[in-house]
Design a protein around this motif. Structure first.
Motif, short mmCIF file in Angstrom:
data_model
loop_
_atom_site.label_atom_id
_atom_site.label_comp_id
_atom_site.label_asym_id
_atom_site.label_seq_id
_atom_site.Cartn_x
_atom_site.Cartn_y
_atom_site.Cartn_z
N ARG A 29 17.56 -8.08 54.25
CA ARG A 29 18.27 -9.20 54.85
C ARG A 29 18.84 -8.76 56.19
NH1 ARG A 29 19.78 -13.68 52.19
NH2 ARG A 29 19.17 -13.82 50.01
N GLU A 41 26.25 -12.89 56.69
CA GLU A 41 24.97 -12.66 56.03
C GLU A 41 23.91 -13.61 56.54
OE1 GLU A 41 25.45 -12.63 51.81
OE2 GLU A 41 27.11 -11.21 51.91
N GLY A 42 22.78 -13.04 56.91
CA GLY A 42 21.64 -13.83 57.34
C GLY A 42 20.63 -13.97 56.22
N GLY A 43 19.42 -14.32 56.59
CA GLY A 43 18.38 -14.56 55.61
C GLY A 43 17.51 -13.35 55.32
N ILE A 44 16.54 -13.58 54.47
CA ILE A 44 15.60 -12.54 54.06
C ILE A 44 14.51 -12.39 55.12
CG2 ILE A 44 13.86 -11.91 52.34
CD1 ILE A 44 15.57 -13.46 50.29
N SER A 53 12.84 -16.63 60.04
CA SER A 53 13.65 -17.35 59.06
C SER A 53 14.98 -16.64 58.80
CB SER A 53 12.88 -17.56 57.76
OG SER A 53 12.54 -16.34 57.17
N ALA A 54 14.98 -15.31 58.85
CA ALA A 54 16.22 -14.56 58.65
C ALA A 54 17.22 -14.85 59.76
CB ALA A 54 15.92 -13.06 58.59
N GLU A 57 18.70 -18.43 59.46
CA GLU A 57 19.78 -18.46 58.48
C GLU A 57 21.05 -17.82 59.05
OE1 GLU A 57 22.16 -19.16 55.32
OE2 GLU A 57 20.21 -20.05 55.75
N GLN A 61 24.79 -19.57 59.58
CA GLN A 61 26.07 -18.98 59.19
C GLN A 61 27.04 -18.92 60.36
OE1 GLN A 61 26.96 -18.45 56.04
NE2 GLN A 61 24.96 -19.35 55.62
#
Length: 78
Positions: A29, A41-44, A53-54, A57, A61
């Motif tokens: 992540r 916290e971001g994405g995977i 995509s990370a 995300e 946030q």
């Protein structure tokens, strides 16, 4: 990597560093750790290493944390 988050007006909202965190299931992540100690916290990250995509995300946030969109993430690699 050092980074700064800026508003559309150019005001620096936070400084920190981008980090990778390995999740419980082995996924990576993308997170932002601010100099003030806040972990956003971001994405995977995709299995092929694509961070699109990370980072999307992570920016969602940012909207939650600062209540504004159209922020700029500037990264400095030394």
């Amino acid at each position: 990597m050092r980074c700064a988050i800026s508003s559309r007006a150019g005001q620096v909202l936070a400084r920190g560093r981008l980090i990778l965190h390995k999740g419980d299931e082995g996924e990576l992540r993308l997170h932002l750790q601010t100099d003030g100690g806040k972990l956003i916290e971001g994405g995977i990250i995709d299995s092929d290493g694509d961070m699109t995509s990370a980072s999307e995300e992570l920016f969602r946030q940012f909207l939650e944390v600062w209540g504004m969109s159209d922020l700029t993430l500037t990264v400095t690699v030394r």
